[in-house]
Design a protein around this motif. Sequence first.
Motif, mmCIF file in Angstrom:
data_model
loop_
_atom_site.group_PDB
_atom_site.id
_atom_site.type_symbol
_atom_site.label_atom_id
_atom_site.label_comp_id
_atom_site.label_asym_id
_atom_site.label_seq_id
_atom_site.Cartn_x
_atom_site.Cartn_y
_atom_site.Cartn_z
ATOM 1 N N SER A 155 0.828 -1.200 0.000
ATOM 2 C CA SER A 155 0.000 0.000 0.000
ATOM 3 C C SER A 155 0.866 1.256 0.000
ATOM 4 O O SER A 155 0.568 2.239 -0.687
ATOM 5 C CB SER A 155 -0.926 0.000 1.222
ATOM 6 N N TYR A 158 2.332 1.700 -3.464
ATOM 7 C CA TYR A 158 1.299 2.144 -4.400
ATOM 8 C C TYR A 158 0.965 3.620 -4.217
ATOM 9 O O TYR A 158 0.943 4.385 -5.193
ATOM 10 C CB TYR A 158 0.041 1.297 -4.222
ATOM 11 N N HIS A 179 4.371 -5.915 -6.127
ATOM 12 C CA HIS A 179 2.997 -6.409 -6.078
ATOM 13 C C HIS A 179 2.828 -7.731 -6.824
ATOM 14 O O HIS A 179 1.960 -8.545 -6.458
ATOM 15 C CB HIS A 179 2.041 -5.357 -6.656
ATOM 16 N N SER A 201 -4.593 -5.859 -4.860
ATOM 17 C CA SER A 201 -3.514 -4.874 -4.739
ATOM 18 C C SER A 201 -2.679 -4.836 -6.012
ATOM 19 O O SER A 201 -2.283 -3.756 -6.477
ATOM 20 C CB SER A 201 -2.618 -5.217 -3.541
ATOM 21 N N GLU A 222 -8.256 2.494 -1.204
ATOM 22 C CA GLU A 222 -7.415 1.705 -0.303
ATOM 23 C C GLU A 222 -8.226 1.107 0.845
ATOM 24 O O GLU A 222 -7.937 0.006 1.309
ATOM 25 C CB GLU A 222 -6.270 2.558 0.244
ATOM 26 N N ASN A 225 -9.845 -1.869 -0.665
ATOM 27 C CA ASN A 225 -8.847 -2.920 -0.853
ATOM 28 C C ASN A 225 -8.501 -3.587 0.475
ATOM 29 O O ASN A 225 -8.364 -4.814 0.559
ATOM 30 C CB ASN A 225 -7.589 -2.320 -1.493
#
Length: 238
Positions: A155, A158, A179, A201, A222, A225
């Motif tokens: 995360s 990203y 990822h 992800s 997020e 996710n």
Amino acid sequence: MKLFLPKQHGAWAMLILPFWLGAASSEIIWPHIPFFLGWILLYLATYPSLLLFKRKRITFYAKWTAIYMVPAILLLLVPLLTRPSIIVFGFLMIPFFIINAYFSSKNQDRALGNDFSAIFSFSIAGLASSYLPHGEFTALSWTVFAASVLFFAGSTFYVKSMIREKKKLSFRWLSWIYHAAVPLVWLSMGEWVVAAAFLPSLYRSIAFYGKPFSPKKIGIFEIGNAAIFFIMILIAMN
């Protein structure tokens, strides 16, 4: 009185997911409730306490540290009295707090090392939550710990690739390779459900890259996710 709250909204997922996944990996008992409330307040206290290292508005930050810290300590006495050896996890978090304090003092709160340090602290809380009921770890406890660290590290990669590092192609490739590699690692260990938990992800790291999303929109995605990840890891436990 208006509450002084952290601005890092993404940290709330890190606060909640590892803790309750850790609890679910062992057994959820009633001391988990004051433990969790104390953990929230400890996090809220940590925010102004780290800002103290910037040496500005010291009185203000010290006041809010105390406001959150006192009830946090009182609530955390419950898991401590239930399982005294759980204090070890508090000691394990200290080096990471020192790292965060260092980055705060240098005004480098967005540094990758600072983020990773926080991720490990939050994930250690998951281990503590798992340890609380029986005073032991299981293979599932370590799976939850590793999955939490890897998920929130992804995360971090990203979000940075979408905002602060969006013009760096090298960072984009770092994010994509990371990822892609994580679910393959889990798959190689036979943990196909855990591997599947990381596929959303992977998808969003590639499909959303370069999109003109606002930080708020990125944060909303997020949260979604993280919710999928949480459910998938719960499924993997059964």
